[in-house]
Design an enzyme around this catalytic site. Structure first.
Site, PDB file in Angstrom:
ATOM      1  N   TRP A 103      -3.098  -8.538  14.473  1.00 40.69           N
ATOM      2  CA  TRP A 103      -2.308  -7.339  14.703  1.00 40.69           C
ATOM      3  C   TRP A 103      -2.139  -7.110  16.201  1.00 40.69           C
ATOM      4  O   TRP A 103      -2.354  -6.024  16.710  1.00 40.69           O
ATOM      5  CB  TRP A 103      -3.018  -6.140  14.073  1.00 40.69           C
ATOM      6  CG  TRP A 103      -3.109  -6.152  12.590  1.00 40.69           C
ATOM      7  CD1 TRP A 103      -3.746  -7.073  11.792  1.00 40.69           C
ATOM      8  CD2 TRP A 103      -2.549  -5.190  11.701  1.00 40.69           C
ATOM      9  NE1 TRP A 103      -3.635  -6.727  10.479  1.00 40.69           N
ATOM     10  CE2 TRP A 103      -2.899  -5.573  10.387  1.00 40.69           C
ATOM     11  CE3 TRP A 103      -1.805  -4.036  11.895  1.00 40.69           C
ATOM     12  CZ2 TRP A 103      -2.518  -4.841   9.273  1.00 40.69           C
ATOM     13  CZ3 TRP A 103      -1.429  -3.309  10.776  1.00 40.69           C
ATOM     14  CH2 TRP A 103      -1.771  -3.719   9.483  1.00 40.69           C
TER      15      TRP A 103
ATOM     16  N   TYR B 261      -3.423 -15.260  13.599  1.00 37.74           N
ATOM     17  CA  TYR B 261      -3.381 -14.243  12.558  1.00 37.74           C
ATOM     18  C   TYR B 261      -3.911 -12.948  13.143  1.00 37.74           C
ATOM     19  O   TYR B 261      -5.007 -12.917  13.690  1.00 37.74           O
ATOM     20  CB  TYR B 261      -4.235 -14.644  11.358  1.00 37.74           C
ATOM     21  CG  TYR B 261      -4.315 -13.551  10.327  1.00 37.74           C
ATOM     22  CD1 TYR B 261      -3.336 -13.436   9.360  1.00 37.74           C
ATOM     23  CD2 TYR B 261      -5.317 -12.600  10.365  1.00 37.74           C
ATOM     24  CE1 TYR B 261      -3.371 -12.415   8.432  1.00 37.74           C
ATOM     25  CE2 TYR B 261      -5.361 -11.570   9.457  1.00 37.74           C
ATOM     26  CZ  TYR B 261      -4.387 -11.479   8.480  1.00 37.74           C
ATOM     27  OH  TYR B 261      -4.410 -10.450   7.567  1.00 37.74           O
TER      28      TYR B 261
END
Length: 761
Positions: free
Chosen positions: A112, A110
């Site tokens: 960016w 999970y």
């Protein structure tokens, strides 16, 4: 001569160049009217000493093999050759799936990690794990995990408001008043997944013209820069009390739209009974709300009347649902908008996420973008994303989620890539204990983050500047040809190359690569995407022309107000709810019997103990994206004596003998950290603000709560690892309670800005 090459990031498209020594130079995209200051973190991060430059294995795992270990995060690493590292990871994946089944593999990732569409590491990892038999997955996000579970029950589809809100231009043309619960902070308007070529949201908010803005927040910083908004400095976590009182005024003064409620909603009668106190004996009047939320009753009445006097948008920021009972401000905000009867009208109704991210309110087209196919996961087991520590600590324990009774799997191997749970998660001392339980933790990373330091095997990955990709955000105006600017730092490899090596060892290389190199994948994904748009009547160049130009402007798509068709004809365009209408009372949610999320929006008392006299807000930073770029120049420039700044009201500072620039210990019964003081009147008295994202830097100390002191200032040592409710199991890490005292004695050195101890085999 400088050769500038196009690329992109989550905070915007830009140009980059490398000198003969590899030093990076960065320039904004030439068409960007307001480039993000976060671009200033890039150059200093690429070659930072914390880059992972070689594969490394924790010594205890290398010598003793897999098994639970409290030494993670505390023990030295041994650098090993790539073939050795890949052999070890592949063998361990194979052992776990044979001995425990694929459910015992948790595919984290999970985060960016990259703005690129192909080197989106979450997609890469999940594609690989699916091919070797699957994995336990996580569901939803830390950002909107509460709303994405709640909203389908209320309006049928969360994206109707999360992705399809009116543009700022529409608000300028049609809206008389924006009531912004959680505010419209300008600091968030440069970031969106995949990036943004033209940053226009901050200027659009300033240029709302005659539109009034009422900012409901304990922080003056949540007033958009340059605006003349009125500030309602509410007590943190009490927005629901104010929303209910506003609705009470509309109801008792006959200013609500009963025709809209009857035609487009269900459950308005139940909600009205609750507002009037017919069920619990307590009317939710302004006088009831004032001592709870801190907003005077007369101001509440005045605001309600202004809301009913024109076109009003009720906006709820994402931050409000990242709290205990986070469903309630979203549901109450929707109910308040429904009572005004303007849902489906341009510039009116309900908005969710304005000021939370750049894409909300932008005019860029909502188009499907090129993406790497992930395949199907043969394993059906999943957890809500914010329950990772619970899962690791309590295998076999049952829990509630959205009307279902689920059981945590017994995870033996964690594979994390492209994310940093030691940024996103709460109660980091508890998370450290949780990370000690699996047999093996594999982390694929660019830098020695806290997550990498708590791994058994660390595989060095390239940054965006060291590979080619396709870049594009959900509402970006362009697709960017992300050129490679640098050679890989050290022995770093791109995520595709790493996973291809593992796929080869586990017999699925052909299926994983489909015989394509990274460049061939870019051509394949682009041309498949282009063919789909051409079939819809759009004209786009072929790949070679696109790559040479560095970008392609995307076709425009007509804007439509959310729920406009439903409003016009609820019978012909019903919502995907059981009633086909907006559910102010949900019989489905009510049937679950959750005491922390009843069948209608409600004021619910806190479940967690008050851990200190000061209310902590752990919001998003203005100087980086989450923890990304914390070693960059912009982030470092905001520190106080290298510690994360904590903002405190002058009255609270004076009582504690604290001055601006002091270093303080921030603490409660969960943990403690050091931070640098910034005294300001822009926070409500009784409130302190410590932004998330400072890299976790624990100093073992049995005298400290949780057994360690974060010497850098990560607020997630102070926030409780509890869900918003049994309905969503969402993240509730936005708020907490703490005390603050002046730090005396020498400052402990930072270790998070240097690599961990590394040894040769």
């Amino acid at each position: 001569m400088v050769t500038w090459l196009p690329t992109s990031s989550h905070w915007g498209a830009y140009r980059a160049a490398a000198g003969p020594d590899g030093a990076v130079r960065v320039a904004p995209h030439p068409d960007d009217p307001a480039p993000s200051v976060l671009l200033g973190n890039i150059a200093g991060s690429v070659h930072h000493p914390t880059r992972v430059t070689s594969p490394a294995v924790r010594r205890g795992w290398l010598e003793g093999g897999p098994g639970p270990s409290d030494a993670r995060g505390r023990e030295e690493f041994v650098e090993v050759p790539w073939d050795t590292a890949l052999d070890l990871v592949a063998a361990e994946l194979d052992r776990v799936r044979r001995e425990h089944g694929n459910e015992a593999i948790f595919g984290g990732s999970y985060g960016w990690g990259s703005a690129g569409r192909f080197h989106h590491v979450q997609s890469q990892l999940h594609r690989f794990l699916n091919l070797i038999g699957g994995y336990t997955a996580s569901r939803n996000t830390y950002s909107t995990g509460t709303s994405t579970v709640l909203l389908p029950h209320l309006i049928g589809n969360a994206d109707a408001v999360l992705r399809h809100g009116d543009s700022w231009q529409t608000l300028r043309e049609h809206t008389d008043l924006v009531v912004a619960f959680g505010g419209l902070p300008s600091k968030n308007l440069s970031v969106t997944p995949g990036g943004l070529t033209r940053h226009g949201s901050a200027a659009a908010v300033r240029d709302l013209g005659g539109t009034e803005i009422a900012v409901v927040s304990p922080l003056a910083d949540d007033i958009p820069a340059g605006s003349k908004a009125r500030w309602y400095p509410i007590v943190p976590g009490t927005d629901v009390a104010l929303q209910l009182a506003l609705a009470h005024v509309l109801l008792t003064e006959g200013r609500h739209d009963q025709e809209f409620l009857d035609r487009c909603c269900t459950g308005s009668d139940v909600f009205a009974e609750y507002l009037l106190g017919e069920r619990d004996g307590t009317a939710k009047s302004p006088e009831w709300a004032e001592p709870r939320c801190g907003v005077p009753a007369d101001d509440i009445r005045d605001l309600a009347r202004r809301m009913a006097g024109g076109r009003t948008l009720v906006s709820v920021s994402w931050s409000l649902q990242r709290t205990e009972h986070g469903e309630q401000p979203v549901w109450a905000g929707l109910a308040l908008a429904a009572m005004l009867g303007q849902i489906g009208l341009p510039g009116g109704g309900f908005g969710h996420g304005y000021g939370s991210m750049a894409e909300v309110g932008d005019t860029g087209p909502l188009l499907e973008l090129p993406s790497l196919p992930q395949g199907r996961n043969p394993v059906s087991t999943f957890i809500p994303v914010a329950r990772v520590a619970d899962m690791l600590l309590h295998p076999g324990r049952s829990y509630d989620y959205d009307g279902r009774r689920l059981t945590y799997p017994d995870i033996r191997l964690v594979y994390w890539a492209g994310g940093n749970p030691f940024h996103h998660h709460q109660d980091l001392n508890r998370l450290r204990r949780a990370f000690g339980r699996p047999d093996t933790v594999v982390v694929q990373e660019t830098h020695w983050t806290a997550t990498a330091r708590h791994a058994d095997m660390v595989l060095p990955a390239t940054t965006t500047l060291e590979r080619e990709d396709l870049g594009g955000g959900r509402r970006d105006s362009h697709l960017i040809a992300m050129h490679r600017v640098l050679d890989p730092v050290g022995e770093a490899r791109d995520d595709y190359d790493i996973l291809t090596g593992l796929a080869r060892r586990l017999g699925v290389e052909a299926a994983f690569t489909e015989g394509r190199t990274p460049r061939q994948w870019l051509v394949h994904l682009y041309e498949r995407w282009r063919a789909d748009l051409v079939s819809q009547g759009h004209d786009l160049p072929g790949f070679e022309e696109f790559w040479a130009a560095g970008e392609v402007e995307l076709p425009t798509v007509p804007e439509r107000s959310p729920l406009a068709e439903f409003r016009a004809d609820p019978q012909a365009h019903p919502l995907g709810t059981p009633s086909g209408r907006i559910e102010l009372f949900s019989a489905t949610i009510d049937s679950f019997g959750y005491p922390d999320c009843p069948g209608h929006p409600a004021w619910l008392p806190p479940r967690q103990p008050r851990r200190g006299p000061l209310h902590l807000i752990a919001n998003q930073p203005a100087t980086r994206l989450h923890g990304q770029g914390d070693v960059g120049e912009v982030s470092r420039s905001s520190k106080v004596a290298q510690r994360e700044p904590i903002r405190i009201h002058p009255d609270d500072a004076a009582v504690r003998g604290i001055a601006d620039g002091d270093i303080v210990r921030v603490f409660n019964d969960l943990g403690a950290c050091l931070a640098g003081v910034r005294v300001t009147e822009n926070v409500r008295p009784g409130v302190v603000v410590l932004a998330t994202g400072a890299w976790f830097d624990p100093l073992t100390d049995p005298e400290q709560p949780g057994g360690a002191l974060c010497v850098h200032g990560n607020p997630n040592v102070l926030t409780a690892d509890v869900p918003s409710s049994r309905l969503s199991q969402g993240c509730a890490g936005q708020h907490g309670y703490v005390d603050v005292e002046r730090h005396t004695g020498p400052l402990p050195p930072l270790t998070c800005t240097t690599p961990p101890p590394l040894r040769e085999p």
